[in-house]
Write an enzyme that holds these catalytic residues in place. Structure first.
Site, PDB file in Angstrom:
ATOM      1  N   LYS A 400     -25.406  66.224  72.636  1.00 47.00           N
ATOM      2  CA  LYS A 400     -24.224  65.353  72.512  1.00 47.00           C
ATOM      3  C   LYS A 400     -23.341  65.844  71.383  1.00 47.00           C
ATOM      4  CE  LYS A 400     -26.821  61.932  71.649  1.00 47.00           C
ATOM      5  NZ  LYS A 400     -27.473  60.634  71.395  1.00 47.00           N
ATOM      6  N   THR A 433     -18.032  53.575  67.276  1.00 37.42           N
ATOM      7  CA  THR A 433     -18.969  54.363  68.084  1.00 37.42           C
ATOM      8  C   THR A 433     -20.415  54.074  67.675  1.00 37.42           C
ATOM      9  OG1 THR A 433     -18.900  56.162  66.495  1.00 37.42           O
ATOM     10  CG2 THR A 433     -17.308  56.247  68.318  1.00 37.42           C
ATOM     11  N   GLY A 435     -23.951  53.052  68.164  1.00 35.70           N
ATOM     12  CA  GLY A 435     -24.819  52.821  69.314  1.00 35.70           C
ATOM     13  C   GLY A 435     -24.429  53.602  70.549  1.00 35.70           C
ATOM     14  N   THR A 436     -23.554  54.595  70.384  1.00 35.63           N
ATOM     15  CA  THR A 436     -23.155  55.379  71.569  1.00 35.63           C
ATOM     16  C   THR A 436     -24.352  56.138  72.135  1.00 35.63           C
ATOM     17  OG1 THR A 436     -22.465  57.017  69.960  1.00 35.63           O
ATOM     18  CG2 THR A 436     -20.720  55.765  71.034  1.00 35.63           C
ATOM     19  N   GLY A 437     -25.184  56.649  71.267  1.00 34.58           N
ATOM     20  CA  GLY A 437     -26.324  57.430  71.746  1.00 34.58           C
ATOM     21  C   GLY A 437     -27.350  56.572  72.457  1.00 34.58           C
ATOM     22  N   CYS A 438     -27.614  55.386  71.874  1.00 30.56           N
ATOM     23  CA  CYS A 438     -28.573  54.469  72.522  1.00 30.56           C
ATOM     24  C   CYS A 438     -28.076  54.120  73.915  1.00 30.56           C
ATOM     25  CB  CYS A 438     -28.664  53.170  71.718  1.00 30.56           C
ATOM     26  SG  CYS A 438     -29.027  53.403  70.002  1.00 30.56           S
TER      27      CYS A 438
HETATM   28  N1  LIG Z   1     -15.040  59.474  69.627  1.00 23.62           N
HETATM   29  C1  LIG Z   1     -15.641  59.733  70.815  1.00 23.62           C
HETATM   30  N2  LIG Z   1     -14.905  59.930  71.921  1.00 23.62           N
HETATM   31  C2  LIG Z   1     -15.490  60.166  73.117  1.00 23.62           C
HETATM   32  N3  LIG Z   1     -16.813  60.228  73.302  1.00 23.62           N
HETATM   33  C3  LIG Z   1     -17.599  60.039  72.212  1.00 23.62           C
HETATM   34  C4  LIG Z   1     -17.069  59.791  70.925  1.00 23.62           C
HETATM   35  N4  LIG Z   1     -18.118  59.646  70.048  1.00 23.62           N
HETATM   36  C5  LIG Z   1     -19.233  59.789  70.779  1.00 23.62           C
HETATM   37  N5  LIG Z   1     -18.924  60.041  72.072  1.00 23.62           N
HETATM   38  C6  LIG Z   1     -19.870  60.223  73.188  1.00 23.62           C
HETATM   39  O1  LIG Z   1     -20.890  59.237  73.025  1.00 23.62           O
HETATM   40  C7  LIG Z   1     -22.164  59.778  73.376  1.00 23.62           C
HETATM   41  C8  LIG Z   1     -23.118  59.701  72.208  1.00 23.62           C
HETATM   42  O2  LIG Z   1     -22.798  60.716  71.314  1.00 23.62           O
HETATM   43  P1  LIG Z   1     -23.112  60.599  69.745  1.00 23.62           P
HETATM   44  O3  LIG Z   1     -23.054  61.964  69.179  1.00 23.62           O
HETATM   45  O4  LIG Z   1     -22.253  59.538  69.167  1.00 23.62           O
HETATM   46  O5  LIG Z   1     -24.635  60.067  69.749  1.00 23.62           O
HETATM   47  P2  LIG Z   1     -25.396  59.377  68.552  1.00 23.62           P
HETATM   48  O6  LIG Z   1     -24.994  59.947  67.259  1.00 23.62           O
HETATM   49  O7  LIG Z   1     -26.828  59.436  68.941  1.00 23.62           O
HETATM   50  O8  LIG Z   1     -24.875  57.880  68.638  1.00 23.62           O
HETATM   51  P3  LIG Z   1     -25.620  56.662  67.910  1.00 23.62           P
HETATM   52  O9  LIG Z   1     -26.701  57.255  67.084  1.00 23.62           O
HETATM   53  O10 LIG Z   1     -24.559  55.969  67.149  1.00 23.62           O
HETATM   54  O11 LIG Z   1     -26.190  55.816  69.024  1.00 23.62           O
HETATM   55  C9  LIG Z   1     -21.864  61.197  73.856  1.00 23.62           C
HETATM   56  O12 LIG Z   1     -21.669  61.190  75.258  1.00 23.62           O
HETATM   57  C10 LIG Z   1     -20.576  61.558  73.157  1.00 23.62           C
HETATM   58  O13 LIG Z   1     -19.857  62.548  73.893  1.00 23.62           O
HETATM   59  C1  LIG Z   2     -32.470  49.809  65.986  1.00 21.48           C
HETATM   60  C2  LIG Z   2     -31.603  51.010  66.106  1.00 21.48           C
HETATM   61  N1  LIG Z   2     -31.938  51.966  67.002  1.00 21.48           N
HETATM   62  C3  LIG Z   2     -31.158  53.054  67.130  1.00 21.48           C
HETATM   63  C4  LIG Z   2     -30.035  53.200  66.355  1.00 21.48           C
HETATM   64  C5  LIG Z   2     -29.192  54.445  66.506  1.00 21.48           C
HETATM   65  O1  LIG Z   2     -27.896  54.188  66.500  1.00 21.48           O
HETATM   66  C6  LIG Z   2     -29.689  52.167  65.447  1.00 21.48           C
HETATM   67  N2  LIG Z   2     -28.587  52.239  64.688  1.00 21.48           N
HETATM   68  N3  LIG Z   2     -30.484  51.086  65.346  1.00 21.48           N
HETATM   69 MG   LIG Z   3     -28.280  58.347  68.286  1.00 16.93          MG
END
Ligand SMILES: Nc1ncnc2c1ncn2[C@@H]1O[C@H](COP(=O)(O)OP(=O)(O)OP(=O)(O)O)[C@@H](O)[C@H]1O
Ligand SMILES: Cc1ncc(CO)c(N)n1
Ligand SMILES: [Mg+2]
Length: 705
Positions: A400, A433, A435-438
């Site tokens: 990502k 953004t 929780g985007t990854g979750c």
């Molecule tokens: N500003 C943005 N615009 C478009 N897509 C985004 C943006 N930020 C994140 N994404 C998308 O969101 C998804 C998660 O990416 P990200 O790198 O934020 O994961 P993460 O760091 O694990 O997130 P988190 O830990 O906050 O849950 C990917 O599909 C990424 O392309």
């Molecule tokens: C509980 C929990 N799981 C995952 C993440 C990753 O964003 C967070 N911020 N909090």
């Molecule tokens: Mg994440």
């Protein structure tokens, strides 16, 4: 009393079609068999009694009609007089299914009136072309087969096979087709992939000990879009933006039923994590056992694991699951706020769990931590690290790129062999953004469990998940949650549906309709051998020659789409696409020294005729044009990783696997989506049908070579 004068409101439902063949049933109780089958889910029943007199057949039809009483579409095979007599008697019988030799469809339609259902058996190209050429309203569907050699139709021509069925379905034009002849359990996926609207069976139900169970099994198999049970094993984020709270919202938003076992409690909001409490790992195991002792689990998403004991508990529990569900591991180590969510010494323990996952979804810092390397400073470096991780654990890696700066947010699905597919979309200027990854990993697990089958299911699921998360981030600013990095709006598609009928999910549904057909395209040896370069050159040249004929017509239709467009930017896009189609075609054919234009094949003719039919209405035309972008882009992206210097078809792979083609596909999707937003229900139905028909023609086009 059933009013047979009224045509069924919906088009005929061919999904589970029982041919109650009296010769096969013998002295069995046909009324009971049909009643049981309908109770099990049979949608259409045809009574076939070749050896019975009209009077005997009428008696059977009437008896069956009284018992079924309109719960399924009831048809009589061949005998028009028997159908008319039964209808006269007020029996709940809907129409007829006739063979090629039973008097033409036009005469029969004249005799039975406009509201009766009429089906026709067809298999040969000339039979299909004749049926497709009839004016609408004469025929309601076609029975196409035999797919396999079958004892119940010994006089059938040579079996079609699945590719033959796909070609036949495409030549049937707008007529829905039910696959028949030697088909039964386990055939739904192939039949859907060929574009059929259902499976017609004889022995699978007539000779079954339990016709109801047999019909139920066939129906469930056809309706494969179950609601998957998806379990999140993650931490709790009381602010609702991440952790199990985000997982449950994401699972629900993408079509699953969400469950959650809690690994750790955090005190957290949009500004950061102020505390973590991790209950004993034994209690997590109790939660997990409670689920696996009772619930079928279709997919598992793993999030925050907190410490090595929790990782061990989850690893042991997953390893013991049978059957093994799809597993997506989001290696949560650091929250968006920068706070740690996994003990420093626990990263090593993760290796055992990664090996049990199907897909791992690290962000860039997590990717580096899993490899014990420095965080990648460029996307290419990140892709290299992802490939390293994939080969180390035999797992797919969804890298990502959210943490990169730059005007796009790229994701890429990477295997040990390199990039399988990449998904770019514009970076959205927002701080929300959290929780985007979750959310992405939960969406991926759910979409895969809902639609996944076959070799490239993770690619499509990752694409759909990426598109879904993009919409959720776009909608985030409308929320008012906290003063820090806020959450996404997981419910954006549903919420939008409440206000104005936004149909982002619409094209997701269209794509879901044709997913099996696209899978069929991957399964055909033409595409597979094109990818690995073993395709016989003569076959490729046959394809390219027809493609040249097609692209010329296609470019005219793109130009027509430009004419019909009101919006100047849209006009420019279709016009540019029209010119690109000709340029591509000229380039590919010039470089291959293709000779003069060859006559159009039946498949090319049928496809162009379909597009011409759609050409009168802007929204329907662009929906019909879309599969040529979208399917080629998917094939191009999936085969791109097989490209290499000296690849005999490298030019073709480069053309359709290029970022430019991906970008024009994304624009075409957006334009069709926008037209879908504006369309009324009837237009939307016509758009969706045109899209599906074009997809069928795409498959037939590839298969013709
Ligand atoms: N500003 C943005 N615009 C478009 N897509 C985004 C943006 N930020 C994140 N994404 C998308 O969101 C998804 C998660 O990416 P990200 O790198 O934020 O994961 P993460 O760091 O694990 O997130 P988190 O830990 O906050 O849950 C990917 O599909 C990424 O392309
Ligand atoms: C509980 C929990 N799981 C995952 C993440 C990753 O964003 C967070 N911020 N909090
Ligand atoms: Mg994440």
């Amino acid at each position: 009393m059933f009013d047979t004068a009224l045509k069924p409101v919906h088009p005929i439902d061919l999904r589970t079609y029982l041919v109650a063949d009296l010769a096969t049933i013998g002295d069995g109780d046909v009324v009971r068999i049909v009643d049981e089958a309908v109770a099990g889910g049979a949608t259409t029943v045809q009574i076939r009694g070749k050896l019975l007199s009209d009077a005997e057949l009428l008696r059977v039809v009437t008896a069956v009609a009284d018992r079924v009483d309109g719960r399924a579409t009831l048809l009589v095979n061949d005998r028009v007089d028997v159908y008319l007599a039964a209808r006269e008697a007020g029996a709940a019988v809907h129409g007829l299914h006739i063979g090629q030799s039973d008097g033409g469809p036009l005469e029969v339609r004249e005799r039975i009136g406009a509201h009766a259902v009429l089906g026709l058996s067809a298999a040969k190209p000339e039979e299909l072309a004749a049926a497709a050429a009839l004016r609408p309203g004469v025929l309601d569907y076609l029975g196409v087969g035999a797919v396999r050699a079958t004892p119940t139709k010994p006089d059938a021509p040579t079996p079609l096979g699945w590719e033959g069925l796909a070609r036949a379905v495409a030549q049937a034009g707008p007529l829905p087709c039910v696959a028949i002849g030697g088909v039964g359990f386990g055939d739904a996926a192939e039949a859907r992939a060929a574009g059929a609207s259902g499976l017609a069976v004889v022995r699978a139900i007539c000779s079954a000990d339990d016709p109801r169970a047999a019909a139920r099994e066939l129906r469930d198999e056809w309706d494969r879009e179950r609601i998957p049970n998806v379990l999140s094993i993650a931490g709790s984020d009381p602010s609702g933006g991440a952790g199990i709270q985000a997982d449950l919202k994401s699972i629900q938003a993408t079509g699953g039923y969400g469950m959650a076992a809690v690994t750790a409690l955090t005190a957290q909001n949009t500004r950061g994590v102020s505390g973590v409490h991790t209950p004993p790992a034994e209690f997590l195991t109790s939660q997990l056992d409670a689920i696996s002792n009772d619930v079928r689990i279709d997919a598992v998403k793993i999030g925050m694991l907190a410490n090595a004991e929790v990782i061990q508990a989850v690893t042991e529990w997953i390893a013991a699951l049978s059957p093994k569900p799809a597993v997506v591991l989001d290696p949560v180590m650091i929250a968006t706020s920068g706070d740690r969510l996994l003990d420093a010494d626990a990263s090593r323990a993760l290796d055992g769990l990664i090996a049990l996952a199907d897909v791992v979804t690290p962000n860039l810092p997590e990717l580096a931590a899993l490899l014990g390397a420095d965080t990648a400073s460029s996307w290419d470096e990140a892709l290299g690290q992802a490939r390293e991780l994939a080969s180390r654990h035999g797992v797919l890696v969804l890298a990502k790129g959210g943490h990169l700066d730059g005007d796009t947010a790229p994701d890429a699905l990477v295997s040990a062999g390199g990039v399988v597919a990449s998904f770019e979309s514009p970076r959205i200027a927002t701080t929300n953004t959290h929780g985007t990854g979750c959310s992405l990993s939960s969406a991926l697990a759910t979409i895969y469990a809902r639609t996944g089958r076959g070799a490239d299911a993770w690619t499509w699921s990752a694409r759909l998940a990426h598109e879904w998360i993009h919409g959720a981030i776009l909608a985030a600013d409308a929320l008012e949650v906290g003063s820090g990095s806020g959450p996404l709006d997981h419910a954006y598609a549903t919420r939008a549906g409440l206000a104005a009928p936004r149909r982002d999910a619409e094209l997701d549904a269209w794509w879901g309709d044709v997913l099996p057909i696209v899978e069929g395209i991957y399964g055909d040896d033409f595409v597979a051998s094109l990818g690995d370069g073993t395709l016989d050159l003569a076959r490729f040249e046959t394809y390219i020659a027809q493609d040249s004929v097609y692209l010329f017509a296609y470019s005219d239709l793109l130009a027509r789409a430009a004419e019909l467009s009101a919006d100047p930017a849209e006009k420019a896009f279709w016009r540019a696409s029209s010119e690109a189609a000709v340029a591509t075609e000229m380039e590919l054919h010039r470089s291959r020294g293709a000779g003069e234009r060859v006559p159009a094949s039946p498949e090319t003719e049928a496809y162009v005729a379909h597009l011409e039919r759609a050409g009168g209405e802007h929204a329907v035309l662009i929906a019909a044009l879309l599969p040529c972008f979208w399917i080629y882009e998917q094939v191009g992206l999936t085969l791109a990783s097989k490209n290499h210097a000296g690849h005999p078809y490298g030019d073709w792979l480069s053309t359709y696997g290029s970022p430019e083609f991906t970008e024009s596909t994304r624009q075409a999707i957006e334009l069709v989506q926008r037209a879908a937003h504006r369309a009324d229900r009837a237009t939307l139905t016509r758009m969706r049908e045109a899209f599906t028909l074009s997809s069928r023609h795409e498959r037939a086009f590839f298969a013709q070579a």
